[in-house]
Design an enzyme around this catalytic site. Structure first.
Site, PDB file in Angstrom:
ATOM      1  N   ASP A   1       8.178  -7.816   4.386  1.00 59.62           N
ATOM      2  CA  ASP A   1       6.850  -7.179   4.042  1.00 59.62           C
ATOM      3  C   ASP A   1       6.817  -6.915   2.774  1.00 59.62           C
ATOM      4  O   ASP A   1       5.708  -6.703   1.957  1.00 59.62           O
ATOM      5  CB  ASP A   1       6.601  -5.883   4.855  1.00 59.62           C
ATOM      6  CG  ASP A   1       7.607  -5.001   4.679  1.00 59.62           C
ATOM      7  OD1 ASP A   1       8.877  -5.351   4.972  1.00 59.62           O
ATOM      8  OD2 ASP A   1       7.546  -3.690   4.409  1.00 59.62           O
TER       9      ASP A   1
ATOM     10  N   GLY B   1       0.052   9.068   4.709  1.00 60.97           N
ATOM     11  CA  GLY B   1      -0.750   8.011   4.102  1.00 60.97           C
ATOM     12  C   GLY B   1      -0.714   8.396   2.337  1.00 60.97           C
ATOM     13  O   GLY B   1      -1.595   7.740   1.740  1.00 60.97           O
TER      14      GLY B   1
HETATM   15  P1  AMP Z   1       7.365   0.611   2.141  1.00 56.78           P
HETATM   16  O1  AMP Z   1       8.867   0.942   2.513  1.00 56.78           O
HETATM   17  O2  AMP Z   1       6.567   1.364   0.994  1.00 56.78           O
HETATM   18  O3  AMP Z   1       7.568  -1.234   1.714  1.00 56.78           O
HETATM   19  O4  AMP Z   1       6.665   0.784   3.336  1.00 56.78           O
HETATM   20  C1  AMP Z   1       6.870   0.128   4.714  1.00 56.78           C
HETATM   21  C2  AMP Z   1       5.744   0.466   5.712  1.00 56.78           C
HETATM   22  O5  AMP Z   1       5.703   1.916   5.794  1.00 56.78           O
HETATM   23  C3  AMP Z   1       4.276   0.040   5.152  1.00 56.78           C
HETATM   24  O6  AMP Z   1       3.726  -0.324   6.530  1.00 56.78           O
HETATM   25  C4  AMP Z   1       3.563   1.296   4.660  1.00 56.78           C
HETATM   26  O7  AMP Z   1       2.257   1.239   4.502  1.00 56.78           O
HETATM   27  C5  AMP Z   1       4.313   2.365   5.281  1.00 56.78           C
HETATM   28  N1  AMP Z   1       4.399   3.628   4.663  1.00 56.78           N
HETATM   29  C6  AMP Z   1       5.050   4.085   3.671  1.00 56.78           C
HETATM   30  N2  AMP Z   1       4.999   5.302   3.304  1.00 56.78           N
HETATM   31  C7  AMP Z   1       3.784   5.783   4.019  1.00 56.78           C
HETATM   32  C8  AMP Z   1       3.182   7.012   4.042  1.00 56.78           C
HETATM   33  N3  AMP Z   1       3.620   7.942   3.210  1.00 56.78           N
HETATM   34  N4  AMP Z   1       2.277   7.188   5.048  1.00 56.78           N
HETATM   35  C9  AMP Z   1       2.061   6.072   5.895  1.00 56.78           C
HETATM   36  N5  AMP Z   1       2.593   4.836   5.889  1.00 56.78           N
HETATM   37  C10 AMP Z   1       3.666   4.830   4.742  1.00 56.78           C
HETATM   38 MG    MG Z   2       6.230  -2.289   1.252  1.00 57.06          MG
END
Ligand code: AMP
Ligand code: MG
Length: 498
Positions: A254, A128
């Site tokens: 997304d 998170g």
């Molecule tokens: P992203 O690659 O940043 O677009 O994220 C893809 C998914 O992974 C989304 O659902 C984010 O909320 C989740 N996510 C990315 N980094 C974290 C993290 N450090 N903790 C929890 N969820 C994460």
């Molecule tokens: Mg994202």
């Protein structure tokens, strides 16, 4: 539980008024020792937020997630998404927290979201949290995109958490405050469509129309108009990326916004030596999101968006077949709209405003010569502005080409063509300088700023920021920021850093 406080953000919360299964009501998790690293004073003023109050101890606690501002109804939004072509039915805000919405002085509504605000029901295995480096990176890149005139989410603040996050190595943690027209994504629609929840898709589409496409509400076929609106904005957006040499890096559904803003700055980067096949992201092994694939990747994402709206469009059209025909027709307009926007922009980049036959070929010919000559994308077009004004500037220009004669032969044709343009030489050069930036956040400079920040020195971050926030202004003594990376400085790969 974070403490309630009295600083008023004057939050208006429309998203938290949507049905319960659209999000999880969850507050940010407080951090050990919040301290303000950066506040975007100008943006806070534009939003009608008092920068002094934001920079106060209470304000910083709100920006760290240690206090919940009065009127805030924090939540983590649900969404799904295709990641590199594979559908994941549940992603959602795993480390982001929507504090609420503010309405700016001109009546525009914005989400205020904390990124790195702690675990939520969507965190899956993640912590998170966010590390300082990627947060500074998003700050620099998104604010520069705004200065370049590209629709984008904005950066309001960076707060250090005083905590360590574990990535490939332990790193200082940070919370990023992101401002967006909204955080609605193609993946938000997919979340409900994948569950067969047509009523939720309808609610979401109606909400989206009201928030982003009010003209669609009055259209004869509102849901089709919504699809067309998103297609039109994304076509212009991707054209702008291409014209600036921007590579998003993770164009998953997304990470594709419904409002048409650039969102989710992860491994994104600007081209240096022009190479249409360029990929920076370490996770993009197949080159799915390579520079020249971006329009096709966006088209693919928009097809996924259209699929979610199909039941609604079918209703409007009176049958499934008619609905699918209308959606197909709308989708078929994406590439032509993108190409028209790119073509117009490309001609402006070479100083041509009144299009004639052969102009596009002339511009494409320059790009091909640049590719063969490893010419720096940004600098070539910036030097071209000088070459349009002063013929004795050609030396500086040709120096960018491995094979300088590649430019001389092109420039002869170009100069003859420019004689047919109505604008004066000075006007033309000025127009070209408004579309061809001198400064972009070069990868090695961003990396330098991050490395210094990890040593506790934020000067390089501030200095780089002050330059890239005025990307179209020449400024003496800034060669360091204008020059491409030397071979030993080159950043060959970028990382999500999550
Ligand atoms: P992203 O690659 O940043 O677009 O994220 C893809 C998914 O992974 C989304 O659902 C984010 O909320 C989740 N996510 C990315 N980094 C974290 C993290 N450090 N903790 C929890 N969820 C994460
Ligand atoms: Mg994202």
């Amino acid at each position: 539980m974070a403490e309630q406080q009295t600083i008023t953000f004057d939050f208006k919360n429309t998203y938290s008024g949507l049905p319960e299964h659209f999000f999880a009501k969850v507050s940010p998790t407080p951090v050990a020792a919040p301290s303000l690293i950066k506040l975007n004073v100008e943006l806070s003023q534009e939003l009608g937020l008092d920068p002094q109050s934001l920079a106060s101890m209470e304000g910083v606690e709100v920006l760290a997630g240690n206090r919940v501002a009065l009127g805030s109804e924090p939540l983590a939004a649900a969404y799904a998404g295709h990641q590199f072509g594979h559908f994941v039915p549940q992603l959602g805000d795993g480390r982001a927290n929507l504090l609420g919405e503010v309405v700016d002085v001109s009546g525009r509504r914005f989400d205020i979201q904390l990124k790195g605000a702690g675990r939520t029901p969507f965190s899956r295995g993640g912590d998170g949290r966010a590390a300082l480096g990627p947060v500074l990176r998003e700050y620099i890149l998104s604010e520069c995109m705004a200065a370049l005139g590209v629709p984008t989410t904005r950066a309001l603040a960076v707060v250090a958490t005083g905590e360590t996050v574990l990535r490939e190595r332990p790193l200082p943690g940070a919370v990023f405050t992101r401002v967006a027209a909204s955080h609605l994504r193609v993946g938000t629609f997919q979340y409900f469509a994948a569950r067969g929840d047509v009523e939720a898709v309808r609610t979401l589409a109606t909400y989206t129309i009201e928030r982003h496409y009010p003209e669609a509400a009055h259209a004869h076929k509102s849901y089709l108009a919504l699809l067309e609106g998103v297609i039109a904005r994304q076509a212009r957006l991707v054209a702008q990326w291409m014209l600036l040499g921007f590579i998003h890096g993770v164009m998953n559904t997304d990470n594709t916004s419904i409002s048409g803003e650039t969102i989710d700055y992860g491994p994104c980067a600007f081209l240096e030596a022009y190479d249409p096949e360029q990929v920076f992201s370490s996770i993009d092994q197949q080159g799915r999101y390579a520079y020249n694939n971006q329009p096709h990747a966006m088209h693919w994402n928009l097809v996924r968006f259209a699929e979610t709206l199909l039941p609604l469009i079918a209703e409007e059209e009176g049958s499934e077949a008619a609905g699918s025909d209308s959606a197909k027709e709308a989708l078929e307009s994406f590439i032509p709209q993108f190409e028209a926007a790119r073509r117009e922009g490309l001609l402006c980049k070479i100083g041509v405003v009144t299009e004639r036959e052969g102009d596009v070929d002339l511009a494409e010919d320059l790009l091909q010569r640049m590719a063969k000559s490893d010419a720096d994308f940004t600098l070539t077009f910036r030097r071209l502005c000088d070459a349009a004004e002063f013929t004795d500037e050609d030396e500086r220009f040709t120096a960018l080409f491995v094979n300088p004669s590649a430019f001389h032969s092109w420039a002869a044709v170009w100069r003859t063509r420019l004689l047919l343009e109505p604008a004066s030489v000075k006007e033309r050069a000025a127009m070209m300088r408004r579309v061809n930036p001198a400064f972009i956040p070069r990868n090695h400079l961003v990396q330098e700023a991050i490395d210094a920040a990890y040593r506790g020195d934020f000067r390089p971050f501030e200095d780089l920021l002050s330059v890239v926030l005025r990307p179209y202004e020449d400024s003496a003594g800034h060669e360091h920021y204008e020059s491409p990376a030397r071979p030993e400085q080159r950043v060959l790969q970028t990382f999500c850093g999550t």
